[in-house]
Design a protein around this motif. Structure first.
Motif, PDB file in Angstrom:
ATOM      1  N   ASN A   1       0.845  -1.190   0.000  1.00 13.88           N
ATOM      2  CA  ASN A   1       0.000   0.000   0.000  1.00 13.88           C
ATOM      3  C   ASN A   1       0.884   1.245   0.000  1.00 13.88           C
ATOM      4  O   ASN A   1       1.951   1.261   0.606  1.00 13.88           O
ATOM      5  N   ARG A   2       0.414   2.297  -0.671  1.00 11.31           N
ATOM      6  CA  ARG A   2       1.190   3.538  -0.731  1.00 11.31           C
ATOM      7  C   ARG A   2       0.278   4.742  -0.582  1.00 11.31           C
ATOM      8  O   ARG A   2      -0.728   4.871  -1.275  1.00 11.31           O
ATOM      9  N   HIS A   3       0.665   5.641   0.323  1.00 12.85           N
ATOM     10  CA  HIS A   3       0.072   6.965   0.403  1.00 12.85           C
ATOM     11  C   HIS A   3       0.818   7.913  -0.530  1.00 12.85           C
ATOM     12  O   HIS A   3       2.009   7.745  -0.784  1.00 12.85           O
ATOM     13  N   CYS A   4       0.120   8.928  -1.022  1.00  9.80           N
ATOM     14  CA  CYS A   4       0.776  10.065  -1.673  1.00  9.80           C
ATOM     15  C   CYS A   4       1.239  10.989  -0.559  1.00  9.80           C
ATOM     16  O   CYS A   4       0.427  11.696   0.039  1.00  9.80           O
ATOM     17  N   PHE A   5       2.536  10.983  -0.281  1.00 14.18           N
ATOM     18  CA  PHE A   5       2.984  11.660   0.939  1.00 14.18           C
ATOM     19  C   PHE A   5       4.442  12.047   0.844  1.00 14.18           C
ATOM     20  O   PHE A   5       5.271  11.308   0.323  1.00 14.18           O
ATOM     21  N   ASN A   6       4.731  13.223   1.380  1.00 12.95           N
ATOM     22  CA  ASN A   6       6.098  13.692   1.529  1.00 12.95           C
ATOM     23  C   ASN A   6       6.189  14.382   2.886  1.00 12.95           C
ATOM     24  O   ASN A   6       5.299  15.172   3.231  1.00 12.95           O
ATOM     25  N   PRO A   7       7.225  14.104   3.683  1.00 15.95           N
ATOM     26  CA  PRO A   7       7.269  14.687   5.029  1.00 15.95           C
ATOM     27  C   PRO A   7       7.346  16.200   5.034  1.00 15.95           C
ATOM     28  O   PRO A   7       6.945  16.842   6.015  1.00 15.95           O
ATOM     29  N   ASP A   8       7.850  16.798   3.962  1.00 10.58           N
ATOM     30  CA  ASP A   8       7.994  18.253   3.913  1.00 10.58           C
ATOM     31  C   ASP A   8       6.839  18.941   3.209  1.00 10.58           C
ATOM     32  O   ASP A   8       6.508  20.081   3.547  1.00 10.58           O
ATOM     33  N   THR A   9       6.209  18.276   2.250  1.00  7.48           N
ATOM     34  CA  THR A   9       5.172  18.925   1.451  1.00  7.48           C
ATOM     35  C   THR A   9       3.806  18.263   1.593  1.00  7.48           C
ATOM     36  O   THR A   9       2.869  18.623   0.887  1.00  7.48           O
ATOM     37  N   GLY A  10       3.673  17.301   2.515  1.00  5.17           N
ATOM     38  CA  GLY A  10       2.375  16.682   2.748  1.00  5.17           C
ATOM     39  C   GLY A  10       1.929  15.852   1.560  1.00  5.17           C
ATOM     40  O   GLY A  10       2.646  14.980   1.071  1.00  5.17           O
TER      41      GLY A  10
ATOM     42  N   SER B   1       7.150  10.631  -7.486  1.00 13.07           N
ATOM     43  CA  SER B   1       6.312   9.518  -7.936  1.00 13.07           C
ATOM     44  C   SER B   1       7.160   8.447  -8.607  1.00 13.07           C
ATOM     45  O   SER B   1       7.011   7.247  -8.339  1.00 13.07           O
ATOM     46  N   TYR B   2       8.063   8.863  -9.481  1.00  9.44           N
ATOM     47  CA  TYR B   2       8.910   7.894 -10.177  1.00  9.44           C
ATOM     48  C   TYR B   2       9.907   7.260  -9.214  1.00  9.44           C
ATOM     49  O   TYR B   2      10.199   6.062  -9.311  1.00  9.44           O
ATOM     50  N   ALA B   3      10.437   8.049  -8.277  1.00 13.49           N
ATOM     51  CA  ALA B   3      11.370   7.489  -7.299  1.00 13.49           C
ATOM     52  C   ALA B   3      10.683   6.448  -6.420  1.00 13.49           C
ATOM     53  O   ALA B   3      11.254   5.386  -6.125  1.00 13.49           O
ATOM     54  N   ASP B   4       9.452   6.729  -5.981  1.00 14.72           N
ATOM     55  CA  ASP B   4       8.704   5.749  -5.181  1.00 14.72           C
ATOM     56  C   ASP B   4       8.467   4.465  -5.977  1.00 14.72           C
ATOM     57  O   ASP B   4       8.625   3.355  -5.458  1.00 14.72           O
ATOM     58  N   ALA B   5       8.062   4.618  -7.238  1.00 14.84           N
ATOM     59  CA  ALA B   5       7.802   3.438  -8.065  1.00 14.84           C
ATOM     60  C   ALA B   5       9.077   2.620  -8.247  1.00 14.84           C
ATOM     61  O   ALA B   5       9.057   1.378  -8.186  1.00 14.84           O
ATOM     62  N   ARG B   6      10.200   3.286  -8.448  1.00 15.03           N
ATOM     63  CA  ARG B   6      11.467   2.562  -8.612  1.00 15.03           C
ATOM     64  C   ARG B   6      11.861   1.850  -7.323  1.00 15.03           C
ATOM     65  O   ARG B   6      12.404   0.732  -7.354  1.00 15.03           O
TER      66      ARG B   6
ATOM     67  N   ASN C   1      11.521  -5.798  -5.379  1.00 15.98           N
ATOM     68  CA  ASN C   1      11.001  -6.958  -6.103  1.00 15.98           C
ATOM     69  C   ASN C   1       9.488  -7.105  -5.980  1.00 15.98           C
ATOM     70  O   ASN C   1       8.947  -8.203  -6.136  1.00 15.98           O
ATOM     71  N   LEU C   2       8.791  -5.999  -5.728  1.00 14.75           N
ATOM     72  CA  LEU C   2       7.341  -5.999  -5.766  1.00 14.75           C
ATOM     73  C   LEU C   2       6.876  -5.737  -7.194  1.00 14.75           C
ATOM     74  O   LEU C   2       7.598  -5.120  -7.994  1.00 14.75           O
ATOM     75  N   ASN C   3       5.675  -6.194  -7.503  1.00 16.44           N
ATOM     76  CA  ASN C   3       5.124  -5.937  -8.836  1.00 16.44           C
ATOM     77  C   ASN C   3       3.761  -5.258  -8.779  1.00 16.44           C
ATOM     78  O   ASN C   3       3.117  -5.114  -9.822  1.00 16.44           O
ATOM     79  N   ALA C   4       3.329  -4.844  -7.581  1.00 18.75           N
ATOM     80  CA  ALA C   4       1.987  -4.284  -7.470  1.00 18.75           C
ATOM     81  C   ALA C   4       1.946  -3.245  -6.360  1.00 18.75           C
ATOM     82  O   ALA C   4       2.738  -3.278  -5.410  1.00 18.75           O
ATOM     83  N   VAL C   5       0.990  -2.317  -6.482  1.00 22.32           N
ATOM     84  CA  VAL C   5       0.829  -1.267  -5.485  1.00 22.32           C
ATOM     85  C   VAL C   5      -0.643  -0.905  -5.402  1.00 22.32           C
ATOM     86  O   VAL C   5      -1.343  -0.849  -6.415  1.00 22.32           O
ATOM     87  N   ARG C   6      -1.100  -0.732  -4.173  1.00 20.41           N
ATOM     88  CA  ARG C   6      -2.491  -0.338  -3.954  1.00 20.41           C
ATOM     89  C   ARG C   6      -2.519   1.127  -3.549  1.00 20.41           C
ATOM     90  O   ARG C   6      -1.735   1.572  -2.712  1.00 20.41           O
ATOM     91  N   MET C   7      -3.450   1.871  -4.148  1.00 24.05           N
ATOM     92  CA  MET C   7      -3.592   3.289  -3.859  1.00 24.05           C
ATOM     93  C   MET C   7      -4.408   3.453  -2.581  1.00 24.05           C
ATOM     94  O   MET C   7      -5.623   3.291  -2.579  1.00 24.05           O
TER      95      MET C   7
ATOM     96  N   LYS D   1      -1.665  11.651 -11.002  1.00 28.83           N
ATOM     97  CA  LYS D   1      -1.642  10.943 -12.273  1.00 28.83           C
ATOM     98  C   LYS D   1      -0.226  10.530 -12.657  1.00 28.83           C
ATOM     99  O   LYS D   1      -0.022   9.473 -13.260  1.00 28.83           O
ATOM    100  N   HIS D   2       0.766  11.327 -12.284  1.00 26.89           N
ATOM    101  CA  HIS D   2       2.120  10.950 -12.678  1.00 26.89           C
ATOM    102  C   HIS D   2       2.606   9.702 -11.952  1.00 26.89           C
ATOM    103  O   HIS D   2       3.515   9.023 -12.440  1.00 26.89           O
ATOM    104  N   PHE D   3       2.016   9.338 -10.807  1.00 25.00           N
ATOM    105  CA  PHE D   3       2.388   8.056 -10.214  1.00 25.00           C
ATOM    106  C   PHE D   3       1.862   6.906 -11.062  1.00 25.00           C
ATOM    107  O   PHE D   3       2.561   5.908 -11.274  1.00 25.00           O
ATOM    108  N   LEU D   4       0.656   7.019 -11.572  1.00 25.84           N
ATOM    109  CA  LEU D   4       0.129   5.984 -12.465  1.00 25.84           C
ATOM    110  C   LEU D   4       0.930   5.918 -13.758  1.00 25.84           C
ATOM    111  O   LEU D   4       1.142   4.828 -14.313  1.00 25.84           O
ATOM    112  N   GLU D   5       1.389   7.051 -14.231  1.00 28.20           N
ATOM    113  CA  GLU D   5       2.240   7.045 -15.422  1.00 28.20           C
ATOM    114  C   GLU D   5       3.547   6.305 -15.138  1.00 28.20           C
ATOM    115  O   GLU D   5       4.059   5.570 -15.997  1.00 28.20           O
ATOM    116  N   ALA D   6       4.087   6.487 -13.937  1.00 24.75           N
ATOM    117  CA  ALA D   6       5.285   5.746 -13.556  1.00 24.75           C
ATOM    118  C   ALA D   6       5.005   4.245 -13.505  1.00 24.75           C
ATOM    119  O   ALA D   6       5.833   3.432 -13.948  1.00 24.75           O
ATOM    120  N   CYS D   7       3.843   3.854 -12.969  1.00 27.69           N
ATOM    121  CA  CYS D   7       3.482   2.434 -12.921  1.00 27.69           C
ATOM    122  C   CYS D   7       3.337   1.861 -14.326  1.00 27.69           C
ATOM    123  O   CYS D   7       3.746   0.721 -14.590  1.00 27.69           O
TER     124      CYS D   7
END
Length: 867
Positions: free
Chosen positions: A320-329, A337-342, A348-354, A361-367
């Motif tokens: 599971n993943r939240h959209c979250f950054n400690p400095d910018t909420g 988004s791309y760094a989290d996906a990488r 070695n995971l292949n799936a993520v739940r929102m 949207k850019h996180f889905l683009e990364a996926c």
């Protein structure tokens, strides 16, 4: 229709597309926190309220020094707290001026908000742009053509209410188990396009090449015309003949269909993407064109059988993943988004739940690009939207995200936060007719129940219903996720009806409080649940999961036997042959300051189909002087697993430079037997071991040998011998063994043999993030060097004592355990860790208290290298 053959209608395609206008976009805000644009701002309550100033947009206003911090569940009524404190209800008033090009006068102009928390009332030049939007995580827009001044400045005003006037929105979004924020937290932009235009498209592209697309028009599309679709590459070069359909007057949509051949299909292992350029040409009007990215793939849920992608059975290994950054909420950059996906892929995971809302949207683009399967979720944490609100927001969610090939399921809320009356709304918008899940329940033929204890997990894994916990092995502090995972996964991977699972959660959701000088606040023990820290710091469980879920499984003996010729390997990819992987063999020994490479060789992966096992032959015989082997597998440009083994005897730790060796120091003290049993969340002494014997023998070089034995029969969670060494004496350590992270009885995987070194730290998982931790238990060691004020204390393991322990490991607020002080200990049994909800007894055989009997022996060599 073949991509290899191009009939002469390509000229027709160009003619149809000639002069077509794309939607023009102009940002009024930044695209993310890194380039946010200042708008005028006033906050009505909390910090810095009642004054007009500026704020960057997008942002969460709490992180800019305004308003009040709230954590959702603190404001949820409960049996123990029937009258919780009210939610902060401050408003944010935004003002911004902008100009539009004069040439937009004949176009339709819309104002788009990608996400506002939570109620947003918008006016342009003093007139309402549309109804108040309610719902934080969803893209919405207003047509503002009639409100614009095309010659001068336009005044945009937005009133944002942190607490919604719709109580169902507050139930679904504002009372969840996560931090709450206020503000225009995602970008804002203008779109200009022809008056008759494509509103949105829905694509269904199947693995057999079948292609269907619904092209939806706005109210202005009431004139007859034609729509075409052409496959194009990333440079907009046309790759296919056109698909074309006539549009009768008054049509709300048109459908294009056809079939393509020789396609590269989309999977998480092979994320092949395609692009389709759609052009709508109304009679007598200006053509409008949009380009959509998608993937050819077919996903099926086969009841009591499994999940199938392109005809192949798949297992979702997720988090599971939240959209979250400690400095910018909740304001996230594309780069994050791309760094989290990488980072998720690196594990070695292949799936993520929102969890628990529609992501950027850019996180889905990364996926889509990097290859991750996605469960996309309508907000609702133990509280649901009312039917009109849920109906509206599902339409917004699906219209934005329908064409992402990474999305396999829609989630209608979470843990009771679903309104069953709106389940059917997803299908009204989704041309692919994806299945809908109720996370925590049985729905659509899938049991997604959360946080099962061991016995129930085994029962559910046996079927017949498909089993996929959408939350399991809760990762509070250093417990859960990797802890107990080996037992859980061994059961899951043997079952034909287990289709995957999702850890809770990816990252600790600790916010850097702007009202507390940037202190990371985890809301007590509510938010530090991640497998990485708030800034991506990797916990030990990260590497445990990486090893257990590696698609390349390598099996090595603990010690290579004479005549050993190769490693057992298994391909656990679902679509990829191991011929695409590579391996590096390294034969090493421990040197004075670290590792010394004796010999190395690189090797191509063998031809080995998904699911097959084989032998990876060693390219070298064991070279003379090598003490251990490290075998690393690489795939898709990254390390997917590391295996290691001893090659034979290991020398004593090398002396420190210019050292004067001596025996064990006086401050080491006398050893005692350490025998503890866990009682709830504490460790208590058990009846003393009998017949303890400690024999010291001075060696010719001045070192001291300790041979010990004692008799102990019964249950034990900690068993061995302990020296009462104070943590204050420990400045650094270096050891040859399995590391660098500490281990628990039920989390032994994730490290590798080598020389590991680190300075002392007093880390508290979930409160501080100095990883790896200095204190705790460490396994499969041959020698240990501890830097003290008197020099390096060197300890050699002469008899294979499996673990050493150091200090009193810290735990977080309201911790999982009150850990014992291990001092300097040498152990046969180490404790199992728990998770937030389950004691070790509830987590499987590996987690249970050990039963031991008989005489317990060990031999150690101590030497102090004085500077």
């Amino acid at each position: 229709m073949s991509l290899r053959h191009f009939p002469l209608v390509l000229a027709l395609i160009s003619g149809l597309a000639a002069g077509a206008r794309e939607t023009e976009v102009r940002y009024l805000s930044g695209t993310g926190p890194e380039n946010a644009v200042p708008w005028e701002f006033l906050c009505t309550g909390g910090r810095n309220s009642g004054i007009w100033t500026t704020i960057p947009v997008p942002s969460c206003w709490e992180q800019q020094g305004f308003g009040t911090y709230n954590y959702g569940v603190h404001h949820r009524p409960s049996k123990d707290k029937p009258n919780p404190p009210p939610l902060a209800d401050e408003e944010g008033h935004y003002r911004h001026t902008f100009r539009v090009p004069a040439e937009w006068r004949d176009r339709a102009v819309r104002l788009v908000f990608d996400g506002v928390m939570t109620d947003a009332e918008v006016t342009v030049n003093g007139r309402s742009a549309g109804p108040v939007h309610q719902g934080s995580f969803y893209r919405f827009h207003h047509d503002i053509t009639a409100l614009l001044d095309f010659e001068g400045e336009n005044r945009l005003e937005v009133v944002v209410r942190k607490k919604s006037a719709n109580e169902s929105v507050n139930r679904a979004e504002r009372l969840g188990d996560y931090w709450l924020f206020g503000g225009i937290f995602r970008p804002v932009w203008l779109e200009a396009r022809p008056r008759a235009a494509i509103e949105w498209t829905g694509i269904d592209a199947r693995a057999d090449g079948t292609f269907t697309a619904d092209i939806h028009f706005g109210a202005a599309a009431a004139v007859a015309g034609r729509v075409t679709g052409v496959l194009v590459d990333q440079y907009d070069h046309e790759l296919s003949p056109p698909l074309s359909a006539a549009i009768p007057a008054g049509a709300a949509k048109a459908t294009l269909s056809g079939r393509f051949e020789n396609l590269a299909l989309w999977t998480a292992e092979t994320p092949n993407l395609h692009r389709m350029r759609f052009t709508y040409s109304p009679e007598g009007g200006e053509p409008h064109t949009v380009t959509e990215r998608f993937g050819f793939r077919t996903f099926e849920v086969r009841p009591q059988d499994g999940l199938y992608l392109n005809g192949t059975k798949i297992i979702l290994k997720g988090v599971n993943r939240h959209c979250f950054n400690p400095d910018t909420g909740r304001t996230i950059s594309r780069a994050q988004s791309y760094a989290d996906a990488r980072l998720i892929k690196e594990m070695n995971l292949n799936a993520v739940r929102m969890s628990h809302y529609q992501p950027d949207k850019h996180f889905l683009e990364a996926c889509d690009e990097l290859g991750l399967y996605v469960l996309n979720e309508l907000a609702g944490w133990q509280g649901a939207y009312d039917t009109p609100t849920g109906t509206r927001l599902i339409g917004q969610l699906v219209r934005r995200d329908v064409n992402h090939p990474s999305i396999l399921f829609w989630d209608n809320g979470n843990e009771g936060g679903w309104n069953t009356e709106v389940d059917g709304e997803f299908a009204k918008w989704d041309i692919q007719q994806r299945a809908v899940l109720h996370p925590w329940a049985k729905f659509s033929g899938v049991d997604t129940d959360h946080y099962e204890v061991w016995d129930s997990h085994v029962k559910k894994s046996a079927g017949p219903m498909l089993y996929m916990p959408t939350e399991f092995l809760h990762g509070l502090y250093d417990g859960g996720i990797g802890v107990g995972f080996r037992d859980y996964w061994d059961v899951m991977k043997k079952s034909p009806t287990v289709v995957g699972g999702f850890f809770w959660v990816f990252a600790d959701e600790g916010i850097a409080r702007t009202d507390q000088a940037g202190r990371i606040d985890n809301a007590g023990n509510l938010a530090p649940d991640g497998i990485v820290g708030p800034r991506g710091e990797k916990e030990g469980s990260f590497y445990t999961v990486k090893e257990i879920w590696s698609p390349v499984q390598i099996s090595l003996p603990a010690v290579l036997p004479p005549g050993w010729t190769g490693a057992d390997i298994r391909n656990e990819y679902q679509f990829t042959d191991l011929a695409s992987a590579s391996f590096r063999w390294e034969w090493l020994r421990a040197g004075p300051e670290g590792e010394t490479l004796i010999e190395a060789a690189d090797q191509a992966g063998p031809v080995l189909a998904p699911g097959a096992s084989g032998i990876l032959p060693s390219p070298l015989v064991v070279p003379a002087g090598a003490e251990f082997l490290r075998l690393t597998a690489f795939a898709a440009g990254q390390v997917v697993t590391v295996a290691s083994a001893w090659t034979g005897p290991v020398a004593a730790p090398p002396p420190a430079a210019n050292a004067a060796p001596a025996g064990a120091p006086d401050w080491l003290g006398e050893p005692t037997v350490l025998a503890l049993r866990r009682q709830d969340r504490r460790f208590e002494p058990v009846p003393a071991a009998t017949n303890p014997v400690f024999r010291w023998t001075r060696q010719p070089d001045g070192a001291l040998r300790l041979d010990y034995e004692f008799t102990y029969d019964g249950p034990a969670d900690v068993l061995g011998i302990r020296f009462p060494v104070a943590e204050a004496r420990l400045q650094a350590k270096r050891w040859l063994g399995h590391g660098p992270y500490r281990v628990w009885q039920n989390r032994l995987e994730g490290g590798w043999l080598g020389v590991h070194a680190m300075a002392f730290n007093d880390a508290t998982p979930g409160e501080s993030w100095a990883y790896p931790e200095f204190k705790g238990c460490f396994r499969d060691w041959r020698w240990l060097s501890l830097l003290t004020p008197e020099g390096w204390l060197q300890v050699t393991n002469l008899s294979g004592v499996p673990f050493f322990g150091l200090g009193r490991p810290r735990d977080g607020v309201n911790g999982l355990y009150a850990m014992p002080d291990l001092g300097l200990s040498f152990l046969e049994v180490i404790p199992a860790m728990r998770n937030k909800f389950h004691s070790p007894e509830q987590l499987g055989p590996q987690s249970r208290t050990r039963e031991v009997a008989g005489i317990h022996r060990g031999s150690l060599l101590f030497r102090l290298d004085r500077p």
